[in-house]
Scaffold this motif. Structure first.
Motif, mmCIF file in Angstrom:
data_model
loop_
_atom_site.group_PDB
_atom_site.id
_atom_site.type_symbol
_atom_site.label_atom_id
_atom_site.label_comp_id
_atom_site.label_asym_id
_atom_site.label_seq_id
_atom_site.Cartn_x
_atom_site.Cartn_y
_atom_site.Cartn_z
ATOM 1 N N MET A 1 1.621 -6.959 10.706
ATOM 2 C CA MET A 1 2.091 -6.939 9.635
ATOM 3 C C MET A 1 1.186 -7.081 8.433
ATOM 4 O O MET A 1 0.285 -7.735 8.363
ATOM 5 C CB MET A 1 2.839 -8.348 9.223
ATOM 6 N N TYR A 2 1.521 -6.186 7.212
ATOM 7 C CA TYR A 2 0.670 -6.162 6.093
ATOM 8 C C TYR A 2 1.352 -6.229 4.742
ATOM 9 O O TYR A 2 2.602 -6.208 4.445
ATOM 10 C CB TYR A 2 0.061 -4.640 6.045
ATOM 11 N N GLU A 28 4.974 -7.061 -1.325
ATOM 12 C CA GLU A 28 5.562 -5.943 -0.452
ATOM 13 C C GLU A 28 5.076 -6.192 0.885
ATOM 14 O O GLU A 28 3.882 -6.354 1.267
ATOM 15 C CB GLU A 28 5.511 -4.634 -1.098
ATOM 16 N N VAL A 29 5.850 -6.270 1.970
ATOM 17 C CA VAL A 29 5.425 -6.259 3.408
ATOM 18 C C VAL A 29 5.544 -4.957 4.140
ATOM 19 O O VAL A 29 6.839 -4.389 3.783
ATOM 20 C CB VAL A 29 6.430 -7.535 4.026
ATOM 21 N N ALA A 36 1.355 0.445 3.803
ATOM 22 C CA ALA A 36 0.948 -0.351 2.809
ATOM 23 C C ALA A 36 -0.101 0.270 1.959
ATOM 24 O O ALA A 36 -0.345 -0.104 0.786
ATOM 25 C CB ALA A 36 0.303 -1.553 3.628
ATOM 26 N N GLU A 37 -1.109 1.026 2.434
ATOM 27 C CA GLU A 37 -1.925 1.639 1.752
ATOM 28 C C GLU A 37 -1.421 2.380 0.722
ATOM 29 O O GLU A 37 -1.939 2.432 -0.522
ATOM 30 C CB GLU A 37 -3.027 2.350 2.756
ATOM 31 N N GLN A 38 -0.534 3.079 0.925
ATOM 32 C CA GLN A 38 0.172 4.071 0.002
ATOM 33 C C GLN A 38 0.676 3.260 -1.201
ATOM 34 O O GLN A 38 0.511 3.489 -2.460
ATOM 35 C CB GLN A 38 1.203 4.894 0.512
ATOM 36 N N ALA A 39 1.198 2.081 -0.924
ATOM 37 C CA ALA A 39 1.980 1.202 -1.952
ATOM 38 C C ALA A 39 1.009 0.482 -2.610
ATOM 39 O O ALA A 39 0.913 0.424 -3.972
ATOM 40 C CB ALA A 39 2.793 0.128 -1.295
ATOM 41 N N PHE A 40 -0.286 0.286 -2.164
ATOM 42 C CA PHE A 40 -1.458 -0.383 -2.707
ATOM 43 C C PHE A 40 -2.151 0.516 -3.815
ATOM 44 O O PHE A 40 -2.031 0.467 -4.828
ATOM 45 C CB PHE A 40 -2.563 -0.617 -1.730
ATOM 46 N N VAL A 89 -3.610 -7.021 2.125
ATOM 47 C CA VAL A 89 -3.913 -7.947 3.510
ATOM 48 C C VAL A 89 -3.240 -8.078 4.525
ATOM 49 O O VAL A 89 -2.026 -7.364 4.600
ATOM 50 C CB VAL A 89 -3.945 -9.292 2.811
ATOM 51 N N SER A 90 -3.509 -8.659 5.662
ATOM 52 C CA SER A 90 -2.842 -8.698 6.800
ATOM 53 C C SER A 90 -2.500 -10.166 7.262
ATOM 54 O O SER A 90 -3.481 -11.017 7.212
ATOM 55 C CB SER A 90 -3.636 -8.061 7.992
ATOM 56 N N GLU A 91 -1.390 -10.478 7.440
ATOM 57 C CA GLU A 91 -1.007 -12.119 7.646
ATOM 58 C C GLU A 91 -1.763 -12.865 6.615
ATOM 59 O O GLU A 91 -1.934 -13.899 6.865
ATOM 60 C CB GLU A 91 -1.549 -12.341 8.933
#
Length: 128
Positions: A1-2, A28-29, A36-40, A89-91
């Motif tokens: 989970m990121y 956002e999860v 996640a990288e695209q959203a970042f 981040v992760s968790e």
């Protein structure tokens, strides 16, 4: 989970001080790193337009700020620079990218961050 997280406080996002999660303003999860990288990157591009200054530490920990934007610190009894943090981040922990696992609570001088509440906490731990 990121998680892709934005924070707002007197701390840059790479410090991860105790209770840093209280500074989260949006989150956002994602199940997949790629998503996640695209959203970042999308949020990075948006924030870069809103802030004059930017500093990256590690690939996915970024601080944005404007020089005249401050937050009041009751423990320090003064205004401190305000930072909009962006992190992937992760968790709720820094991604392990094979770095040297350096202590995130100290700077290059190996001294703890200047805010007195953190300095007092660090001194208390050394006395025990």
């Amino acid at each position: 989970m990121y998680q892709v997280i934005q924070t707002y406080s007197e701390d840059e996002p790479w410090w991860f001080f105790e209770e840093w999660e209280k500074n989260i303003k949006s989150e956002e999860v994602f199940d997949k790193f790629h998503d996640a990288e695209q959203a970042f990157m999308k949020q990075y591009d948006q924030l870069k337009q809103d802030y004059e200054e930017v500093k990256c530490k590690d690939p996915y920990l970024v601080a944005f700020w404007n020089d005249e934007e401050y937050v009041y610190c009751e423990d320090c009894d003064e205004d401190l620079q305000a930072y909009r943090g962006l992190m992937l981040v992760s968790e709720y922990k820094k991604l392990d990218l094979g770095d040297n696992n350096s202590d995130e609570a100290t700077g290059n001088s190996r001294k703890t961050k200047c805010c007195q509440r953190f300095s007092q906490s660090a001194r208390g731990n050394q006395e025990n």
